[in-house]
Scaffold this motif. Structure first.
Motif, PDB file in Angstrom:
ATOM      1  N   TRP A  23       0.792  -1.028  -0.286  1.00  0.00           N
ATOM      2  CA  TRP A  23      -0.166   0.102   0.173  1.00  0.00           C
ATOM      3  C   TRP A  23       1.241   1.115  -0.238  1.00  0.00           C
ATOM      4  CZ3 TRP A  23      -5.347  -0.195  -0.187  1.00  0.00           C
ATOM      5  CH2 TRP A  23      -6.077  -1.200   0.236  1.00  0.00           C
ATOM      6  N   TRP A  25       0.264   5.720   0.449  1.00  0.00           N
ATOM      7  CA  TRP A  25      -0.339   6.894   1.068  1.00  0.00           C
ATOM      8  C   TRP A  25       0.047   7.912   1.790  1.00  0.00           C
ATOM      9  CZ3 TRP A  25      -0.502   2.544   4.027  1.00  0.00           C
ATOM     10  CH2 TRP A  25      -0.664   2.793   5.557  1.00  0.00           C
ATOM     11  N   ALA A  38      -3.844  -1.878   5.146  1.00  0.00           N
ATOM     12  CA  ALA A  38      -3.953  -1.192   4.196  1.00  0.00           C
ATOM     13  C   ALA A  38      -3.723   0.449   5.540  1.00  0.00           C
ATOM     14  CB  ALA A  38      -5.562  -1.462   4.602  1.00  0.00           C
ATOM     15  N   PRO A  40      -4.776   2.900   7.593  1.00  0.00           N
ATOM     16  CA  PRO A  40      -5.634   3.442   9.457  1.00  0.00           C
ATOM     17  C   PRO A  40      -7.282   4.010   8.760  1.00  0.00           C
ATOM     18  CG  PRO A  40      -3.485   4.655   9.732  1.00  0.00           C
ATOM     19  CD  PRO A  40      -3.490   4.262   8.022  1.00  0.00           C
ATOM     20  N   SER A  41      -7.821   3.848   9.431  1.00  0.00           N
ATOM     21  CA  SER A  41      -9.646   4.275   8.621  1.00  0.00           C
ATOM     22  C   SER A  41      -9.384   5.501   8.652  1.00  0.00           C
ATOM     23  CB  SER A  41     -10.613   3.860   9.503  1.00  0.00           C
ATOM     24  OG  SER A  41     -10.480   4.479  11.029  1.00  0.00           O
ATOM     25  N   ASP A  42      -8.334   6.540   8.945  1.00  0.00           N
ATOM     26  CA  ASP A  42      -8.440   8.134   9.078  1.00  0.00           C
ATOM     27  C   ASP A  42      -7.811   8.263   7.922  1.00  0.00           C
ATOM     28  OD1 ASP A  42      -6.363   7.303  10.009  1.00  0.00           O
ATOM     29  OD2 ASP A  42      -5.910   9.344  11.022  1.00  0.00           O
ATOM     30  N   ASP A  45      -9.641   8.570   1.242  1.00  0.00           N
ATOM     31  CA  ASP A  45      -9.555   7.546   0.641  1.00  0.00           C
ATOM     32  C   ASP A  45      -8.586   7.721  -1.044  1.00  0.00           C
ATOM     33  OD1 ASP A  45      -9.804   4.756  -0.629  1.00  0.00           O
ATOM     34  OD2 ASP A  45     -11.613   5.532  -2.509  1.00  0.00           O
ATOM     35  N   ARG A  51      -2.845   0.958  -4.061  1.00  0.00           N
ATOM     36  CA  ARG A  51      -3.373  -0.270  -3.246  1.00  0.00           C
ATOM     37  C   ARG A  51      -2.373  -1.831  -4.345  1.00  0.00           C
ATOM     38  NH1 ARG A  51      -8.456   1.327  -1.705  1.00  0.00           N
ATOM     39  NH2 ARG A  51      -9.362   3.444  -2.543  1.00  0.00           N
TER      40      ARG A  51
END
Length: 173
Positions: A23, A25, A38, A40-42, A45, A51
């Motif tokens: 990943w 980001w 993946a 973190p949720s914070d 997108d 990915r």
């Protein structure tokens, strides 16, 4: 020597496959982060750059490069497909369930109010009947906790008359 060459080629393939399963980001500070897990949720997108399996986030790439790549990519593009359903952001089924729940709550509240109103009317009628009996001046007897019959004295009669008047004042509006 051929064995060593095959081993090197195999190791290179494994390394490239491992690299494609990562990943990538941009974190909240603007730094690029690489991981085999993946984000973190914070992390939004739109901040995910890569990915696993080499899939690139469609929001980061431009529509022209997707359309030029292949007809399949053009059909799956979130912007260019006429056959793709356009989402309004509202789930109609959920909105319908919510509306039905609200209607049921209103009906329940109305039924409760009707029950309370009916109870007040009955209490008012009983209180008026009792007031008429107290105002007539006849002796009134009660049954005590032992089951014996007692005639009300003037103090008890006065307290009961006040209680009945309070019920009339509160329920007979």
């Amino acid at each position: 020597m051929k064995y060593l060459r095959k081993l090197v080629i195999g190791a290179t393939c494994l390394v490239s496959m491992a690299a494609s399963a990562q990943w990538q980001w941009t974190d909240k500070d603007g730094r690029k982060v690489y991981s085999d897990r993946a984000p973190p949720s914070d992390i939004l997108d739109k901040n995910i750059l890569k990915r696993p399996a080499g899939r690139v986030n469609p929001l980061v790439t431009n529509e022209a490069s997707l359309n030029a790549a292949s007809p399949v990519a053009a059909a799956s593009s979130p912007h260019g497909s006429a056959s793709a359903p356009k989402l309004s952001g509202v789930d109609k089924e959920l909105a319908e369930k919510k509306k039905k729940a609200e209607e049921a709550e209103v009906a329940k509240r109305k039924a409760e109010e009707e029950r309370v109103a009916k109870s007040k009317i009955e209490n008012c009628a009983r209180a008026k009947q009792a007031k008429t009996n107290f105002d007539s001046g006849i002796r009134i007897a009660r049954t005590n906790e032992k089951g014996e019959r007692e005639i009300m004295d003037d103090a008890t009669r006065s307290a009961e008359a006040k209680r009945i008047q309070f019920i009339i004042d509160s329920d007979c509006k």
